[in-house]
Scaffold this motif. Structure first.
Motif, PDB file in Angstrom:
ATOM      1  N   GLU A  18     -14.379  38.069  -7.872  1.00 40.86           N
ATOM      2  CA  GLU A  18     -13.815  37.934  -9.211  1.00 40.86           C
ATOM      3  C   GLU A  18     -14.076  39.181 -10.035  1.00 40.86           C
ATOM      4  OE1 GLU A  18     -15.301  34.342 -10.954  1.00 40.86           O
ATOM      5  OE2 GLU A  18     -13.907  33.072  -9.830  1.00 40.86           O
ATOM      6  N   LEU A  19     -13.163  39.454 -10.934  1.00 45.38           N
ATOM      7  CA  LEU A  19     -13.286  40.543 -11.897  1.00 45.38           C
ATOM      8  C   LEU A  19     -13.559  39.953 -13.274  1.00 45.38           C
ATOM      9  CD1 LEU A  19     -10.144  42.661 -10.933  1.00 45.38           C
ATOM     10  CD2 LEU A  19     -12.454  42.902 -10.038  1.00 45.38           C
ATOM     11  N   SER A  26     -13.682  35.665 -16.303  1.00 43.99           N
ATOM     12  CA  SER A  26     -13.503  35.988 -14.887  1.00 43.99           C
ATOM     13  C   SER A  26     -12.115  35.596 -14.404  1.00 43.99           C
ATOM     14  CB  SER A  26     -14.560  35.266 -14.046  1.00 43.99           C
ATOM     15  OG  SER A  26     -14.424  33.867 -14.160  1.00 43.99           O
ATOM     16  N   ILE A  27     -11.651  36.324 -13.403  1.00 44.51           N
ATOM     17  CA  ILE A  27     -10.365  36.056 -12.774  1.00 44.51           C
ATOM     18  C   ILE A  27     -10.429  36.549 -11.337  1.00 44.51           C
ATOM     19  CG2 ILE A  27      -9.384  38.265 -13.514  1.00 44.51           C
ATOM     20  CD1 ILE A  27      -6.668  36.852 -13.736  1.00 44.51           C
ATOM     21  N   SER A  28      -9.674  35.912 -10.458  1.00 44.07           N
ATOM     22  CA  SER A  28      -9.656  36.290  -9.051  1.00 44.07           C
ATOM     23  C   SER A  28      -9.212  37.740  -8.885  1.00 44.07           C
ATOM     24  CB  SER A  28      -8.701  35.369  -8.276  1.00 44.07           C
ATOM     25  OG  SER A  28      -8.373  35.922  -7.020  1.00 44.07           O
ATOM     26  N   ALA A  31      -5.908  37.965  -7.111  1.00 46.05           N
ATOM     27  CA  ALA A  31      -4.764  37.678  -7.974  1.00 46.05           C
ATOM     28  C   ALA A  31      -4.374  38.905  -8.779  1.00 46.05           C
ATOM     29  CB  ALA A  31      -5.094  36.513  -8.908  1.00 46.05           C
ATOM     30  N   VAL A  32      -5.374  39.662  -9.252  1.00 48.21           N
ATOM     31  CA  VAL A  32      -5.104  40.859 -10.047  1.00 48.21           C
ATOM     32  C   VAL A  32      -4.437  41.929  -9.190  1.00 48.21           C
ATOM     33  CG1 VAL A  32      -6.149  42.748 -11.351  1.00 48.21           C
ATOM     34  CG2 VAL A  32      -6.954  40.402 -11.692  1.00 48.21           C
ATOM     35  N   THR A  83       0.309  38.792   0.045  1.00 54.85           N
ATOM     36  CA  THR A  83       0.507  37.714  -0.924  1.00 54.85           C
ATOM     37  C   THR A  83       1.828  37.866  -1.671  1.00 54.85           C
ATOM     38  OG1 THR A  83      -1.881  37.446  -1.215  1.00 54.85           O
ATOM     39  CG2 THR A  83      -0.481  36.580  -2.969  1.00 54.85           C
ATOM     40  N   VAL A  84       2.272  39.107  -1.882  1.00 55.19           N
ATOM     41  CA  VAL A  84       3.520  39.343  -2.620  1.00 55.19           C
ATOM     42  C   VAL A  84       4.659  39.732  -1.684  1.00 55.19           C
ATOM     43  CG1 VAL A  84       2.374  39.899  -4.786  1.00 55.19           C
ATOM     44  CG2 VAL A  84       2.797  41.726  -3.131  1.00 55.19           C
TER      45      VAL A  84
END
Length: 510
Positions: A18-19, A26-28, A31-32, A83-84
């Motif tokens: 996480e960032l 916090s965020i994955s 994901a970022v 993922t994209v």
């Protein structure tokens, strides 16, 4: 894109990393990074359609990464791209200092000059050896290379470098402001006046590259009025008084909205970073394969800093130092060229000894009789280090090595994947995987063909050097059928509860 400097020494890059954002939420991390790659992908596809350049199926994607990245960082980047929708057969990674060389050797003569305007095309003559110092914002990659007779590049030393990019200088600058104005003032400044905070960093970024240490000049930047007013409100004091009473009284001066730093203080900002870079180059030049290196090529945004250039030229007077005119874009342009011909880099040097942990047969003279063994008399753990590639060994792109494996199953194991420990060591010939020099690098995973394994499986694991990554295959010795191997270099929090932050934007410790 960069996962930033924390990855370079094999630090804790995790599947569930996480960032933190500027407010500490916090965020994955995946994901970022996926969102960032996805934005660039969609933007490019949109431009391609507008210009009628082709279809999405025509695109081969190349992402440049620091050469000092480990396999977990590269897997993180690959999975973020997948993922994209950027799939494996349409995606490769290139090491940044190698991309620099690929680009520079194709430059017109007038864009590649060295000291005193001397042409340095001789650095790319067959047989010539040179060092690339790719200095970016987060990391500095240092690669020793040789040009072969066919024009391909041969890497002659293991990739070196560290978290010594331009952001280190920015952090020194911010630490000085934090000491001068106070940690709480700087925190409030960043949170309440984010635009001014970023503009302050941009101004310093420009000025630090222009600073000329040999002329003993000062460095001056515009101080945001919001910071001056915030300091007055919170400290009930003016900035000149605070400067005069600090240890920077002789080296820092504020006149109206201009903050000036003496050249001696700016040199201190650079000193540790430059020392680390120079020490690494000196260490490389001591290696027997690099003793006849004749030139150093500097690339990346940080290489444009005059202070860094001056230090490199002063230390290595006997070598030709040159910087491509498009140095800050050389990685990008070289990556495009590399995507058309990945075989332009023909070989590399192993950073570690790589191998697989294999079970060993029971020997009463050396084994503890209290340990558990399976019905073949094989100890129920991965104990021996079966070496594939040795540290400092030259490996060729496309080279394949194999390890014989003979797993044994219980009834409930027939439907699950096989897994072997992929090991690394800092020694040339480790014996046990439990040796102090050894570390579990990841897992080699093979799924059962047709959903189930036969009672006994004997075969080989083939590992192929494919560009910047490994490709694995399992071959059943009896049927000669091949099964793809999956590598897992990313630990998850389920295996180890300890978590480290990878990147703390805008220096959240202010």
């Amino acid at each position: 894109m960069q996962l930033y400097s924390a990855v370079n020494a094999g630090e804790d890059i995790r599947e569930d990393f996480e960032l933190l954002d500027v407010e500490g939420k916090s965020i994955s991390a995946k994901a970022v990074f996926s969102a960032a790659i996805g934005f660039l992908k969609d933007h490019f596809i949109q431009q391609m359609h507008w210009r009628k350049l082709g279809t999405v199926e025509d695109i081969f994607w190349v992402v440049s990464v620091p050469a000092i990245w480990n396999d977990s960082a590269k897997q993180f980047m690959r999975e973020s791209a997948e993922t994209v929708g950027i799939k494996g057969d349409k995606f490769i990674m290139v090491y940044e200092p190698e991309a620099v060389s690929v680009y520079a050797r194709l430059l017109p003569v007038d864009k590649l000059v060295g000291e005193n305007g001397a042409f340095i095309l001789k650095a790319f003559d067959p047989g010539r050896k040179f060092i690339v110092v790719d200095a970016g914002g987060g990391t500095v990659d240092i690669s020793a290379q040789q040009v072969l007779e066919n024009g391909e590049l041969k890497i002659i030393h293991r990739e070196c470098g560290g978290p010594w990019g331009g952001e280190c200088i920015n952090k020194q600058f911010l630490n000085m402001l934090k000491e001068l104005f106070g940690k709480e003032v700087m925190k409030q400044f960043k949170n309440k006046h984010g635009d001014d905070f970023l503009q302050l960093l941009r101004d310093f970024e420009v000025k630090k590259k222009m600073f000329r240490v040999e002329e003993e000049e000062s460095l001056t930047i515009r101080m945001p009025l919001s910071l001056i007013e915030l300091f007055l409100d919170m400290k009930q004091s003016d900035v000149p008084t605070a400067i005069a009473s600090s240890r920077f009284g002789e080296t820092v001066r504020l006149k109206r909205d201009k903050l000036s730093f003496a050249g001696s203080l700016v040199e201190i900002f650079f000193s540790e970073t430059i020392r680390n870079i120079i020490d690494e180059v000196v260490s490389i030049l001591k290696h027997e394969r690099c003793s006849d290196v004749s030139a150093i090529m500097m690339a990346g945004g940080f290489s444009e800093a005059n202070t860094l250039q001056h230090a490199i030229k002063k230390k290595f007077r006997s070598l030709e130092i040159f910087i491509p005119l498009d140095g800050s874009l050389s990685v990008l342009k070289g990556a495009v060229i590399y995507g058309h011909n990945p075989h332009v880099v023909s070989s590399r040097v192993c950073n570690y000894t790589y191998g697989v942990g294999v079970s060993m047969k029971f020997d009463p003279s050396i084994h503890d009789p209290g340990k558990k063994f399976n019905r073949r008399g094989i100890e129920m753990c991965n104990s021996l280090f079966d070496v594939l590639f040795e540290i400092d060994e030259e490996v060729h792109i496309g080279q394949t090595k194999s390890i014989d494996v003979a797993p044994d199953f219980l009834s409930d194991e027939k439907y699950g994947p096989l897994e072997w420990h992929f090991m690394i060591s800092t020694k040339k010939n480790p014996f046990y995987t439990t040796d102090e020099s050894c570390t579990k690098h990841g897992s080699i995973i093979v799924s059962p063909p047709n959903g189930m394994w036969p009672e006994f499986v004997e075969g080989q694991i083939l590992l192929k050097i494919a560009g910047t990554e490994l490709v694995g295959t399992f071959v059943n010795r009896k049927t000669m059928k091949e099964t793809s191997v999956r590598f897992d270099f990313l630990p998850s929090i389920n295996k180890n509860p300890e978590r480290k932050r990878l990147f703390d934007p805008f220096f959240l410790d202010i």
